[in-house]
Scaffold this active site. Structure first.
Site, PDB file in Angstrom:
ATOM      1  N   GLU A  70       0.829  -1.213   0.000  1.00 53.79           N
ATOM      2  CA  GLU A  70       0.000   0.000   0.000  1.00 53.79           C
ATOM      3  C   GLU A  70       0.857   1.256   0.000  1.00 53.79           C
ATOM      4  OE1 GLU A  70      -3.622   2.362   2.258  1.00 53.79           O
ATOM      5  OE2 GLU A  70      -3.003   0.401   3.029  1.00 53.79           O
ATOM      6  N   ASP A  85      -0.568  -5.076   3.083  1.00 56.43           N
ATOM      7  CA  ASP A  85      -1.147  -3.884   3.703  1.00 56.43           C
ATOM      8  C   ASP A  85      -0.577  -3.816   5.118  1.00 56.43           C
ATOM      9  OD1 ASP A  85      -4.472  -2.373   3.794  1.00 56.43           O
ATOM     10  OD2 ASP A  85      -2.581  -1.769   4.742  1.00 56.43           O
ATOM     11  N   ILE A  87      -0.831  -1.644   7.596  1.00 53.85           N
ATOM     12  CA  ILE A  87      -1.867  -1.355   8.594  1.00 53.85           C
ATOM     13  C   ILE A  87      -3.171  -1.137   7.843  1.00 53.85           C
ATOM     14  CG2 ILE A  87      -2.642   0.095  10.497  1.00 53.85           C
ATOM     15  CD1 ILE A  87       0.217   0.997  10.956  1.00 53.85           C
ATOM     16  N   ASP A  88      -4.031  -2.139   7.857  1.00 51.51           N
ATOM     17  CA  ASP A  88      -5.355  -1.987   7.262  1.00 51.51           C
ATOM     18  C   ASP A  88      -6.287  -1.488   8.363  1.00 51.51           C
ATOM     19  OD1 ASP A  88      -7.962  -4.096   5.935  1.00 51.51           O
ATOM     20  OD2 ASP A  88      -7.382  -2.053   5.384  1.00 51.51           O
ATOM     21  N   THR A  90      -6.220   2.116   8.952  1.00 55.52           N
ATOM     22  CA  THR A  90      -5.305   3.143   9.470  1.00 55.52           C
ATOM     23  C   THR A  90      -6.012   4.194  10.308  1.00 55.52           C
ATOM     24  OG1 THR A  90      -3.783   2.798   7.627  1.00 55.52           O
ATOM     25  CG2 THR A  90      -3.614   4.886   8.786  1.00 55.52           C
ATOM     26  N   ASP A 212      -6.132  -4.580   0.422  1.00 45.67           N
ATOM     27  CA  ASP A 212      -7.214  -4.649   1.418  1.00 45.67           C
ATOM     28  C   ASP A 212      -7.887  -6.021   1.430  1.00 45.67           C
ATOM     29  OD1 ASP A 212      -8.173  -1.364   0.295  1.00 45.67           O
ATOM     30  OD2 ASP A 212      -7.107  -1.850   2.167  1.00 45.67           O
TER      31      ASP A 212
HETATM   32  C1  LIP Z   1      -9.507   0.900   4.645  1.00 47.65           C
HETATM   33  C2  LIP Z   1     -10.331  -0.306   4.255  1.00 47.65           C
HETATM   34  C3  LIP Z   1     -11.795  -0.091   4.676  1.00 47.65           C
HETATM   35  C4  LIP Z   1     -12.353   1.104   3.992  1.00 47.65           C
HETATM   36  C5  LIP Z   1     -11.534   2.314   4.360  1.00 47.65           C
HETATM   37  C6  LIP Z   1     -10.058   2.116   3.987  1.00 47.65           C
HETATM   38  P1  LIP Z   1      -6.941   1.525   4.823  1.00 47.65           P
HETATM   39  O1  LIP Z   1      -8.199   0.696   4.209  1.00 47.65           O
HETATM   40  O2  LIP Z   1      -9.831  -1.438   4.891  1.00 47.65           O
HETATM   41  O3  LIP Z   1     -12.578  -1.212   4.352  1.00 47.65           O
HETATM   42  O4  LIP Z   1     -13.690   1.278   4.354  1.00 47.65           O
HETATM   43  O5  LIP Z   1     -12.058   3.434   3.678  1.00 47.65           O
HETATM   44  O6  LIP Z   1      -9.938   1.993   2.595  1.00 47.65           O
HETATM   45  O7  LIP Z   1      -6.947   2.877   4.107  1.00 47.65           O
HETATM   46  O8  LIP Z   1      -7.102   1.657   6.272  1.00 47.65           O
HETATM   47  O9  LIP Z   1      -5.743   0.688   4.446  1.00 47.65           O
END
Ligand code: LIP
Length: 264
Positions: A70, A85, A87-88, A90, A212
């Site tokens: 990412e 990813d 930190i998914d 964030t 993601d």
């Molecule tokens: C997040 C996704 C989440 C989505 C957020 C964001 P990030 O990814 O996991 O499902 O709703 O808008 O995209 O930006 O935390 O890696």
């Protein structure tokens, strides 16, 4: 030992180590270093440090593999690609909400064959190897089956751009009266693992990136869920839909006429 099983061990090992680093180093309020697609799409120093750690661990054991991350984008090329990813979720990480994860998947010739999602604040590491099932703490996961739409607990998410959010809110207005309830966790990888673990019955979202959904999608599929897009298309940034057969089709037929793949 079969290669995909070796990949299964590696993604889990690296995701665990990355999680330990984040837990040890997360300050009370992480600093925002920059923003990306919108002012609310933030990156912290630990997003970058975590991805660098993961990339270095991959390079140490698999120097010739490609990596898509990412924060750092695409590097290298070849039959094997790691999808990372760091930190998914964030925004949850930033605010201290216990719903963020390290997500790592391995793809061979375009097919995801191993994945790990470490939901660090909960100490839960979900894993899957293609054909080998989905697992959590030694327990095999099975998604919920036979749940009709009107009794379905459905997770979803919203993008970072206001135009897309306006459409997603409109879609939600149609979905909410037709299902049991909605959950908004904030991390797609963890939402997909929640389908796998039967904690929700289904999940849908527009606009995700491969990092993601790559690992979480395999985990949900190995737990028996269908993971795809609309109109028979595969799962993609265009649209992600995940649920056991039956509910997948009901959710699909509810969503399709609403044209959810638009951003205005
Ligand atoms: C997040 C996704 C989440 C989505 C957020 C964001 P990030 O990814 O996991 O499902 O709703 O808008 O995209 O930006 O935390 O890696």
């Amino acid at each position: 030992m079969e290669t995909r099983v070796i990949f299964g061990h590696l993604v889990e090992e690296i995701a665990r180590e990355a999680g330990e680093m984040l837990l040890a180093k997360r300050p009370a309020r992480p600093e925002v270093l920059a923003t990306k697609s919108s002012p609310t799409d933030v990156v912290t120093a630990l997003d970058r440090a975590c991805e660098e750690l993961i990339r270095s661990r991959i390079k140490a054991v698999r120097p010739d593999d490609a990596i898509l991350g990412e924060e750092g984008g695409e590097a290298g090329e070849g039959r094997v690609r790691w999808i990372v990813d760091p930190i998914d979720g964030t925004v949850n990480f930033l605010y201290g909400l216990p719903e963020w994860a390290v997500s790592i998947a391995v793809e061979v010739d375009g097919e995801v064959v191993a994945g790990a999602v470490n939901v660090v604040p909960r100490g839960e590491v979900f894993t899957a190897v293609k054909g080998g099932g989905a697992w959590l703490a030694g327990e095999r996961l099975r998604c919920n089956t036979g749940v009709p739409l009107e009794r379905a607990l459905v997770a979803t998410g919203f993008g970072y751009e206001s135009g897309r959010r306006r459409v997603q809110a409109e879609i939600l207005g149609h979905v909410l009266p037709r299902v049991r309830d909605i959950r908004r966790g904030g991390a797609a990888s963890s939402d997909l693992c929640s389908v796998a673990a039967g904690r929700v019955d289904g999940y849908y979202e527009r606009g995700l990136n491969p990092w993601d959904y790559a690992a979480g999608g395999l985990i949900a599929a190995e737990a028996g869920a269908r993971v795809g897009g609309l109109s028979g298309r595969p799962n993609s940034p265009g649209f992600t839909l995940c649920a056991a057969s039956g509910l997948f089709e009901e959710l699909h037929d509810l969503l399709l006429p609403l044209d959810p793949e638009r951003d205005a």
